[in-house]
Design an enzyme around this catalytic site. Sequence first.
Site, PDB file in Angstrom:
ATOM      1  N   GLU A 131      58.327  53.347  27.165  1.00  0.00           N
ATOM      2  CA  GLU A 131      59.839  52.973  27.744  1.00  0.00           C
ATOM      3  C   GLU A 131      60.876  53.067  26.406  1.00  0.00           C
ATOM      4  OE1 GLU A 131      60.528  53.512  30.645  1.00  0.00           O
ATOM      5  OE2 GLU A 131      58.406  53.665  31.489  1.00  0.00           O
ATOM      6  N   TYR A 215      65.984  47.050  33.077  1.00  0.00           N
ATOM      7  CA  TYR A 215      65.054  48.437  33.041  1.00  0.00           C
ATOM      8  C   TYR A 215      63.712  48.218  32.782  1.00  0.00           C
ATOM      9  CZ  TYR A 215      62.733  52.937  32.976  1.00  0.00           C
ATOM     10  OH  TYR A 215      61.860  53.691  32.750  1.00  0.00           O
ATOM     11  N   ASP A 233      67.358  53.746  36.240  1.00  0.00           N
ATOM     12  CA  ASP A 233      67.675  54.508  34.985  1.00  0.00           C
ATOM     13  C   ASP A 233      68.363  55.578  35.504  1.00  0.00           C
ATOM     14  OD1 ASP A 233      65.893  56.266  36.140  1.00  0.00           O
ATOM     15  OD2 ASP A 233      64.963  56.767  34.276  1.00  0.00           O
ATOM     16  N   CYS A 287      65.175  66.753  41.229  1.00  0.00           N
ATOM     17  CA  CYS A 287      66.602  66.433  41.617  1.00  0.00           C
ATOM     18  C   CYS A 287      67.572  66.169  40.272  1.00  0.00           C
ATOM     19  CB  CYS A 287      66.667  64.835  42.214  1.00  0.00           C
ATOM     20  SG  CYS A 287      68.149  64.674  43.130  1.00  0.00           S
ATOM     21  N   CYS A 294      66.512  71.357  46.005  1.00  0.00           N
ATOM     22  CA  CYS A 294      66.356  70.406  46.973  1.00  0.00           C
ATOM     23  C   CYS A 294      65.215  71.209  48.160  1.00  0.00           C
ATOM     24  CB  CYS A 294      67.672  70.809  47.999  1.00  0.00           C
ATOM     25  SG  CYS A 294      68.948  69.822  46.968  1.00  0.00           S
TER      26      CYS A 294
HETATM   27 FE1  SF4 Z   1      67.887  65.464  45.246  1.00  0.00          FE
HETATM   28 FE2  SF4 Z   1      68.027  67.531  46.685  1.00  0.00          FE
HETATM   29 FE3  SF4 Z   1      66.045  66.089  47.232  1.00  0.00          FE
HETATM   30 FE4  SF4 Z   1      68.386  65.433  47.911  1.00  0.00          FE
HETATM   31  S1  SF4 Z   1      67.219  66.974  48.791  1.00  0.00           S
HETATM   32  S2  SF4 Z   1      67.072  64.206  46.553  1.00  0.00           S
HETATM   33  S3  SF4 Z   1      69.603  66.350  46.301  1.00  0.00           S
HETATM   34  S4  SF4 Z   1      66.679  67.197  45.190  1.00  0.00           S
END
Ligand code: SF4
Length: 531
Positions: A131, A215, A233, A287, A294
């Site tokens: 970490e 953290y 984080d 993400c 997504c």
């Molecule tokens: Fe992130 Fe897209 Fe998942 Fe939403 S849908 S948490 S914006 S990767």
Amino acid sequence: MVGRTSFSDWPSRGGAAGNVFPGKRGAAGAGAVSPWARAGRAAAAAGRCGGARGARARPRGAAGRALRPTEVPAPAPLPAWHLFSDPAEVEALRGNLLSWYDRCKRDLPWRALAATEPDADRRGYAVWVSEIMLQQTQVATVIDYYNRWMQKWPTLQALAQASLEEVNELWAGLGYYSRGKRLQEAARKVVSELAGRMPRTAEELQKLLPGVGRYTAGAIASISYGQATGVVDGNVIRVLCRLRCIGADSSSPAVIDRLWDLANVLVDRSRPGDFNQALMELGATVCVPKAPLCGECPVKQHCRARCRVEKELAFASQKLFGKPSPVPDVEDCGVGDCPLCPPATEPWDSSLGVTNFPRKAAKKAPRVMRTATCVLERRGCHGALEYLIVQRPSSGLLAGLWEFPSVPLTQDALHPRGLPAAHLIRLSIPSQVIHIFSHIHQTYVVYSLSLDGDVTVDPALSPSRWVTEDEFHASAVSTAMKKVSGTPGPFLPSLSYLGKTLGIRSTSLGCPSFRTWLLLSSGLSGSSFRC
Ligand code: SF4
């Protein structure tokens, strides 16, 4: 001598945003949920907005009575839109995220140790080292350092016995060097004051170990000891802000505290360590800041930012085909002055999609610094070239590391004044190396000087030594100095030449004569030089 290294001292973590350092605000366990979150949960039953706009017009106390003018109103409940108020949804999100993590997690050495090490103190130590190394540093960079570190110091006791010089040598190139020093200081404390036993909870870890913030304490406690406590984080901030459309400044203490509340609500009670790692892994690999995946996201059905993007797309497509459809709900949460929505001056931008979140206050511009650095070389007794390095002070930037003799330059110091024209030709075209620290934009103006004849360095000054190229690379030198070593500057006139023409002694590299030389070569005046 060496090639330039390609990474800076301050890369972000895991290819995405690095950790934040929330400081020691008190480690919050899963039970430590703020009144805001509690109020918001209670408000959830009241609907999506958690209260009417007009509710703020007449401030009321907890019992609902009107407040007297001198009383401070309790914080307004947070809109449920920004919370995880539905237990069924929380359960589903945990399950989806954990099964994705079980399938897709990266194979990393500290994860293997955390899963297989039976000794609880060694397990905590192994997670702790990872970490600390991962703060502000890419996973790919850390792996090699981590393996070498654990091989050299497999236990707290082994690390406690190491010298700071050894720690700095192993850490060289990883950046943010005080991390290694603090890690070793804390290991010594665990061995000498806690009988070698790692604290087992986030609260104790944060309280007892120097350099362990909220953290790191949460990560060690949840991953090594199964404490059901969340972590926040940079990756978690991004994921949570998108899941719950949080567009207020995500670096502000108030918003960070709300994010800790959310993390503590979400963390899985039976697999807290895996859940926290899964949330961070999601931020590092799916993400991501600029182009989140997504479509592949295991929690997309819980993501309000994505939901909003889809609504807008559906509306646009209906409009394209001339079909009447209701205008999408473009309000953020329905509550005026919501402390978690984007400010009215920076509303949702459709062109950004989910990357509308998170938002941060603009960074302060880094400080610009210029430093004259001289690569002094000589022919050693075995015929190999040797280079002079000196040790930096034991505190401050790059504390205790070794570097080529250097001196900070003032704004106009690169325009030598008062030097004979013949010298200007040789001295005014140095090489430059740029290195970005987190808060400093540093330019090294590099000169080289080949010494002829024997020289001595005053032992009363900063520690210094002559090293071969191999020894240089094995020493505790920063990435910036390695860049300098790969960028030889123009060779300056030899000391004997300078001695003849400028009256500098050629048989001694005592500070006064060398300072005179460097001051002349850089056009400086009044600066002190540490050699
Ligand atoms: Fe992130 Fe897209 Fe998942 Fe939403 S849908 S948490 S914006 S990767």
